[in-house]
Enzyme design. Structure first.
Site, PDB file in Angstrom:
ATOM      1  N   ASN A   1       2.327 -12.302 -17.702  1.00 43.37           N
ATOM      2  CA  ASN A   1       3.265 -11.244 -16.884  1.00 43.37           C
ATOM      3  C   ASN A   1       3.150 -10.956 -15.874  1.00 43.37           C
ATOM      4  O   ASN A   1       3.548 -10.002 -15.228  1.00 43.37           O
ATOM      5  CB  ASN A   1       4.585 -11.084 -17.513  1.00 43.37           C
ATOM      6  CG  ASN A   1       3.749  -9.535 -18.230  1.00 43.37           C
ATOM      7  OD1 ASN A   1       2.673  -9.615 -18.500  1.00 43.37           O
ATOM      8  ND2 ASN A   1       5.258  -8.629 -19.022  1.00 43.37           N
TER       9      ASN A   1
ATOM     10  N   ARG B   1      -5.838   4.084   5.054  1.00 45.97           N
ATOM     11  CA  ARG B   1      -5.301   4.051   6.065  1.00 45.97           C
ATOM     12  C   ARG B   1      -3.393   4.908   5.947  1.00 45.97           C
ATOM     13  O   ARG B   1      -3.200   5.286   7.441  1.00 45.97           O
ATOM     14  CB  ARG B   1      -5.139   2.707   7.310  1.00 45.97           C
ATOM     15  CG  ARG B   1      -6.341   2.549   7.353  1.00 45.97           C
ATOM     16  CD  ARG B   1      -6.135   0.511   8.024  1.00 45.97           C
ATOM     17  NE  ARG B   1      -5.436  -0.159   7.024  1.00 45.97           N
ATOM     18  CZ  ARG B   1      -5.930  -1.952   6.490  1.00 45.97           C
ATOM     19  NH1 ARG B   1      -5.697  -1.735   8.084  1.00 45.97           N
ATOM     20  NH2 ARG B   1      -5.953  -2.242   5.706  1.00 45.97           N
TER      21      ARG B   1
ATOM     22  N   HIS C   1     -11.202   6.713   5.503  1.00 44.66           N
ATOM     23  CA  HIS C   1     -11.013   6.207   6.542  1.00 44.66           C
ATOM     24  C   HIS C   1     -10.784   7.659   7.912  1.00 44.66           C
ATOM     25  O   HIS C   1     -11.357   7.685   8.886  1.00 44.66           O
ATOM     26  CB  HIS C   1      -9.557   5.508   6.761  1.00 44.66           C
ATOM     27  CG  HIS C   1      -8.408   4.713   7.534  1.00 44.66           C
ATOM     28  ND1 HIS C   1      -9.172   3.804   8.696  1.00 44.66           N
ATOM     29  CD2 HIS C   1      -7.866   5.345   9.059  1.00 44.66           C
ATOM     30  CE1 HIS C   1      -8.712   3.853  10.101  1.00 44.66           C
ATOM     31  NE2 HIS C   1      -7.521   4.753   9.663  1.00 44.66           N
TER      32      HIS C   1
ATOM     33  N   LYS D   1      -6.881   2.473  23.331  1.00 45.40           N
ATOM     34  CA  LYS D   1      -6.494   1.504  23.360  1.00 45.40           C
ATOM     35  C   LYS D   1      -4.361   1.527  22.848  1.00 45.40           C
ATOM     36  O   LYS D   1      -5.005   2.847  22.626  1.00 45.40           O
ATOM     37  CB  LYS D   1      -6.988   0.456  21.586  1.00 45.40           C
ATOM     38  CG  LYS D   1      -6.600   1.719  20.460  1.00 45.40           C
ATOM     39  CD  LYS D   1      -7.667   0.733  19.300  1.00 45.40           C
ATOM     40  CE  LYS D   1      -7.696   1.187  18.013  1.00 45.40           C
ATOM     41  NZ  LYS D   1      -8.365   0.691  17.093  1.00 45.40           N
TER      42      LYS D   1
ATOM     43  N   GLY E   1      -8.702  -8.588  14.936  1.00 46.57           N
ATOM     44  CA  GLY E   1      -7.673  -8.480  16.363  1.00 46.57           C
ATOM     45  C   GLY E   1      -8.498  -7.401  16.990  1.00 46.57           C
ATOM     46  O   GLY E   1      -9.015  -7.462  18.568  1.00 46.57           O
ATOM     47  N   THR E   2      -8.105  -6.966  16.576  1.00 44.24           N
ATOM     48  CA  THR E   2      -8.383  -5.041  17.195  1.00 44.24           C
ATOM     49  C   THR E   2      -9.811  -4.863  17.525  1.00 44.24           C
ATOM     50  O   THR E   2     -10.111  -4.872  19.347  1.00 44.24           O
ATOM     51  CB  THR E   2      -8.209  -3.889  16.808  1.00 44.24           C
ATOM     52  OG1 THR E   2      -6.807  -3.866  16.281  1.00 44.24           O
ATOM     53  CG2 THR E   2      -8.522  -2.791  17.739  1.00 44.24           C
TER      54      THR E   2
END
Length: 326
Positions: free
Chosen positions: A45, A104, A138, A202, A237-238
Site C-alpha cells: 500500500n 521554494r 533556495h 523576468k 523553461g526560465t
C-alpha cells in the site's frame, strides 16, 4: 558520592536512503568508511519500512537522502530513518539533505498559502534530528526554520573553480536570473576575480507554477561570455528563456551553472536546445542517463559534504570551508 565515567570514543555512522545511493557511497569513500547496512522496502500500500542492520547506540549518525521525484516518498523515508535511529538510541542525528525539500515554499506570496519549508524543518525536528546539513538553500532564511544547528554548504567554490578553467577570465559577466539572487551573483563575481554583474528581468504569475517569462537584461553583456547562475533548474523553461535574452543582447557565449539538477518534464531537451555552450551542475540529485545531454557537465558534491561531515563530527568549523562566510 561515587560516579561511573564512560571512556568510550565517539563513533561516526553514515546511513543512506534509497534515493541516491551513489552519492552516499562516494561520501563514505571520501571519509574512509562504509555505509550502515539498512533494510528498507515498501509495503503493497506504499508504506515504507526501515531498520538498521547494526547497533547505533551512542553513535553520531548522519542520515543522507537526496530528494528527486517522487520527492514525498524520499522525504518520508528519511523521516522514518531518523525516527528509527532515535529509537535505537543514537546519540546525535544529523539530517543531510543536499537538496532541501520544499525549499521554494519559504514564504507567503499570497494569503492562505503554506510555508512548507518550515513544515519540513519541523518534521525533521519532531522525527529526532539534532542538526541539519544542506547545500545551496533556495533562500538563506530557511536556516532559521530549524530549531537547532544548520550547516549551509555552498557549491559556489566547486562550480566557479571549474568554470574558471573553461573561459577567458577577462571577458566574463556573471548573470543573475532575477533580482533576488544578486547577492549570490556578487559572491560568484568575487570568486571569478571581480567579474561585472548583470541580471535578467523576468515576470512570474504566482498562480502558475514553474512559469516565468524572461524579458530583458540589465547590465553589459555584449561580446562577453555570460555565466548564468541559479540554485536549481526544474523544468528549464526560465533559464532557457534567459539564455535567449542574453543572446539577443549580444552575448558571445552563455554557460549555465546551477547546483541542483531537478530536470523535470522536458528540461533536458530545453537545455540542450537553449543555445548555452555548457550546462554545469552538481550531483546533489541523481541524473539518469535519459536526462543527460552533450552540453551537460556534472561535478561531484561528495568531497564537500564529506569534509563538512568530518568537521561536524570533530567539532570543527564548517565555515572554515568557505572562507568564514557560510
Amino acid at each position: 558520592m561515587s560516579e561511573i565515567t564512560a571512556r568510550g570514543e565517539k563513533k561516526l555512522v553514515l546511513a543512506s536512503g534509497r534515493a541516491h545511493p551513489e552519492l552516499a557511497e562516494e561520501i563514505a569513500s571520501w571519509l574512509g568508511t562504509e555505509l550502515l547496512p539498512v533494510s528498507a522496502y515498501d509495503f503493497a500500500n506504499g508504506e515504507i519500512y526501515v531498520r538498521s542492520g547494526e547497533s547505533v547506540r551512542g553513535t553520531d549518525v548522519f542520515v543522507i537522502q537526496a530528494h528527486p521525484a517522487p520527492l514525498n516518498n524520499w522525504l518520508m523515508e528519511q523521516l522514518i530513518m531518523v525516527d528509527s535511529l532515535k529509537r535505537a538510541s543514537a546519540k546525535r542525528i544529523t539530517v543531510v539533505s543536499p537538496f532541501y525539500p520544499y525549499a521554494r515554499q519559504d514564504k507567503k506570496g499570497r494569503g492562505r498559502e503554506p510555508i512548507s519549508a518550515r513544515l519540513v524543518a519541523d518534521m525533521y525536528k519532531t522525527a529526532g534530528a539534532n542538526r541539519l546539513m544542506s547545500v545551496d538553500l533556495h533562500t538563506s532564511q530557511i536556516q532559521g526554520f530549524f530549531d537547532g544547528p544548520v550547516d549551509h554548504l555552498m557549491a559556489i567554490p566547486l562550480l566557479a573553480d571549474y568554470i574558471r578553467t573553461r573561459v577567458d577570465a577577462e571577458n566574463i559577466t556573471v548573470v543573475s536570473p532575477d533580482t533576488g539572487r544578486v547577492r549570490v551573483a556578487e559572491q560568484w563575481a568575487e570568486r571569478l576575480g571581480g567579474a561585472p554583474l548583470a541580471f535578467v528581468h523576468k515576470s512570474r504569475d504566482l498562480t502558475m507554477p514553474n512559469q516565468a517569462v524572461s524579458k530583458q537584461v540589465v547590465g553589459q553583456v555584449e561580446g562577453r561570455t555570460c555565466v548564468l547562475i541559479d540554485d536549481m533548474i526544474d523544468t528549464g523553461g526560465t533559464i532557457s528563456g534567459a539564455v535567449q535574452v542574453l543572446k539577443n543582447a549580444g552575448a558571445k557565449d552563455v554557460i549555465i551553472a546551477a547546483t541542483h539538477a531537478v530536470f523535470s518534464d522536458h528540461a533536458a531537451r530545453r537545455l540542450a536546445e537553449s543555445g548555452a555552450r555548457e550546462v554545469v551542475v552538481t550531483n546533489t540529485l541523481p541524473i539518469p542517463s535519459e536526462k543527460r545531454f552533450p552540453q551537460l557537465t556534472v561535478l561531484s558534491i561528495a568531497p564537500l559534504i564529506a569534509r563538512a561531515i568530518r568537521e561536524v563530527f570533530d567539532d570543527g568549523s564548517v565555515t572554515s570551508l568557505f572562507d568564514g562566510i557560510a
